[in-house]
Scaffold this motif. Sequence first.
Motif, PDB file in Angstrom:
ATOM      1  N   ARG A 106      38.991  29.995  44.116  1.00 44.73           N
ATOM      2  CA  ARG A 106      39.539  31.098  43.322  1.00 44.73           C
ATOM      3  C   ARG A 106      39.564  30.710  41.848  1.00 44.73           C
ATOM      4  NH1 ARG A 106      45.310  32.669  42.331  1.00 44.73           N
ATOM      5  NH2 ARG A 106      45.398  34.933  42.085  1.00 44.73           N
ATOM      6  N   SER A 115      36.564  42.537  33.184  1.00 47.92           N
ATOM      7  CA  SER A 115      36.292  43.580  34.177  1.00 47.92           C
ATOM      8  C   SER A 115      34.846  43.560  34.638  1.00 47.92           C
ATOM      9  CB  SER A 115      36.631  44.958  33.606  1.00 47.92           C
ATOM     10  OG  SER A 115      38.003  45.064  33.305  1.00 47.92           O
ATOM     11  N   SER A 116      33.961  43.054  33.783  1.00 48.17           N
ATOM     12  CA  SER A 116      32.542  43.059  34.134  1.00 48.17           C
ATOM     13  C   SER A 116      32.174  41.954  35.116  1.00 48.17           C
ATOM     14  CB  SER A 116      31.692  42.906  32.860  1.00 48.17           C
ATOM     15  OG  SER A 116      31.839  41.605  32.314  1.00 48.17           O
ATOM     16  N   CYS A 117      33.012  40.922  35.237  1.00 50.87           N
ATOM     17  CA  CYS A 117      32.627  39.802  36.111  1.00 50.87           C
ATOM     18  C   CYS A 117      33.732  39.337  37.045  1.00 50.87           C
ATOM     19  CB  CYS A 117      32.118  38.620  35.285  1.00 50.87           C
ATOM     20  SG  CYS A 117      33.235  38.047  34.004  1.00 50.87           S
ATOM     21  N   MET A 118      34.888  40.012  37.022  1.00 49.51           N
ATOM     22  CA  MET A 118      35.984  39.627  37.902  1.00 49.51           C
ATOM     23  C   MET A 118      36.670  40.881  38.443  1.00 49.51           C
ATOM     24  SD  MET A 118      37.722  36.437  35.825  1.00 49.51           S
ATOM     25  CE  MET A 118      38.237  35.504  37.258  1.00 49.51           C
ATOM     26  N   ARG A 119      37.578  40.671  39.381  1.00 47.88           N
ATOM     27  CA  ARG A 119      38.326  41.779  39.964  1.00 47.88           C
ATOM     28  C   ARG A 119      39.750  41.763  39.422  1.00 47.88           C
ATOM     29  NH1 ARG A 119      41.798  42.353  44.279  1.00 47.88           N
ATOM     30  NH2 ARG A 119      41.557  40.153  44.849  1.00 47.88           N
ATOM     31  N   LYS A 120      40.211  42.903  38.950  1.00 44.84           N
ATOM     32  CA  LYS A 120      41.583  43.003  38.474  1.00 44.84           C
ATOM     33  C   LYS A 120      42.533  42.893  39.666  1.00 44.84           C
ATOM     34  CE  LYS A 120      44.762  46.060  35.980  1.00 44.84           C
ATOM     35  NZ  LYS A 120      44.937  47.413  35.388  1.00 44.84           N
ATOM     36  N   ASN A 121      43.584  42.075  39.530  1.00 44.34           N
ATOM     37  CA  ASN A 121      44.500  41.912  40.661  1.00 44.34           C
ATOM     38  C   ASN A 121      45.970  41.992  40.271  1.00 44.34           C
ATOM     39  OD1 ASN A 121      44.721  39.382  39.386  1.00 44.34           O
ATOM     40  ND2 ASN A 121      45.141  38.344  41.324  1.00 44.34           N
ATOM     41  N   PHE A 179      43.155  38.885  36.423  1.00 47.10           N
ATOM     42  CA  PHE A 179      41.888  39.028  37.126  1.00 47.10           C
ATOM     43  C   PHE A 179      41.646  37.804  38.001  1.00 47.10           C
ATOM     44  CE2 PHE A 179      41.680  41.556  33.318  1.00 47.10           C
ATOM     45  CZ  PHE A 179      40.930  42.677  33.664  1.00 47.10           C
ATOM     46  N   GLU A 180      40.771  37.965  38.988  1.00 47.03           N
ATOM     47  CA  GLU A 180      40.397  36.839  39.834  1.00 47.03           C
ATOM     48  C   GLU A 180      38.976  37.032  40.351  1.00 47.03           C
ATOM     49  OE1 GLU A 180      42.976  36.573  43.190  1.00 47.03           O
ATOM     50  OE2 GLU A 180      42.241  38.417  44.139  1.00 47.03           O
ATOM     51  N   LYS A 181      38.383  35.891  40.712  1.00 48.99           N
ATOM     52  CA  LYS A 181      37.075  35.889  41.364  1.00 48.99           C
ATOM     53  C   LYS A 181      37.169  34.900  42.513  1.00 48.99           C
ATOM     54  CE  LYS A 181      32.114  35.769  40.449  1.00 48.99           C
ATOM     55  NZ  LYS A 181      31.061  35.642  39.424  1.00 48.99           N
TER      56      LYS A 181
END
Length: 467
Positions: free
Chosen positions: A431, A448-454, A463-465
């Motif tokens: 993570r 927002s272009s490369c991760m998910r808002k959480n 955000f996280e990936k």
Amino acid sequence: MYQFKPVTQRDGGKLRKYYANCQYGLCEYSVGTKLMWRPVLHPAWAEIAGCLVIRNEDDGRWVFDYPVPGPEGDEDAALTAIEQYCLDRGVLPVISVVPECRAARLLARYPYVHVSDIRTWRDYVYYREDLQLFAGRRYSGQRNHIKKFQARCPDAYFRRLTGADEAVIQQFWTDYEAEFPKGDNAKARGELELAKKMLRLVGKPWFIGGGMFDGEKLVALALAEKCGDTLIIHIEKALYSYPGVYPAMVQAFADNCGDGCRWIDREDDAADRGLRTSKLQYGPAKLAPKYCFEPQNELLKHVREIPELKTERLTLSALTEADIPAYNALVLDGERNRWWGYDDVGGLGGPVEERSFFDVAQRDFENRQAANFAVRLDGKLIGEAVLYRFDCRGGAELGCRIDAAYAGHGYGTEAFAAVADWALYKVKLTRVVAKCYKENQASYKMLSSCMRKNGEDETFFYFEKLV
């Protein structure tokens, strides 16, 4: 926000709220151990997520007891708080004297962890019934010693000790020191002084005191504490001039003071040969392990040096001394860094010098606390990406900043994505997280272009990936 407060006698009642029903069965999870060894371990306590959390000091580092939950305590939340506390201070968490019943939980929690179980830490734990009855062939020696003591002192008796016995206890210490066989041993002498201080608390409701008397003379004593179904013996002392009084005292104490307890914990042997021999002779049911968990982060395990990463337009690599002027200009751009979220100058704790920021980055990587990448365009440093705040649970935070002269061209997004992929697939994180101020629309768009808002709060978007 919680604060750790030094353990004092006044805190005994508050700690007992947790220890009274604690089933860990180790001596460290008791008021007596915390008070007795306070000069050595400097314990401090806090109530977190319905749990008691104790921070100790050992060899210049913090070590934490495993959280003791109350009726509605959340152990996972308390462990997370310990990890965040250490993370905020740039140290790795150490969870020590972990009972066997919680070891599997921590093994599942930490992907990489060093676990130790030192023999000399282990507590000698006995069935109360064994010490109460001394039944069977294996206890024939103890029974014979008790018969000798009874033959010499036929009127000897056991009774509870209270705060009214101060003078009797003081006389016992005078008699004990007159025949103390380890008077020239500094360690033993120090332990004796701690024991004497503890016996002053015999009137406290947390403790159970008892003594064996020969007439009016106190010839042996013990101080204990009930924690769950375990009676923890903090102090056992007897006059050497009364052969057999020790097993007589052990038996009488177990019989008179162990109501409701299945186990008796006579603590560890402190690597003392004599203590070890004696404790083993009483037939322990088990030597209870105390695990020390030292979580490791992925940088420690997988990264020997900061690698070179290439994207379509950029190269990311370790900072060099040649980068110092451009790096200083990047870090000291106050207008640009108002969205950075960290005060680089304030974090130095001293005056800004030419190598200050470079040395911090070098030191952070040497300690495996962070990996700072120089973001390069045609070989020139135009920004940095930093992977940091490793939580020892497979996660880390990523930040990126680009020189104002190069903003608006997507370089930040490109660099950020490259380091995130390296972290997840080469460093083997599970993570990567990031955050941005709500007012910072450029960062919001990039993340927002490369991760998910959480999630979000009053200040940040999060955000996280994951992999």
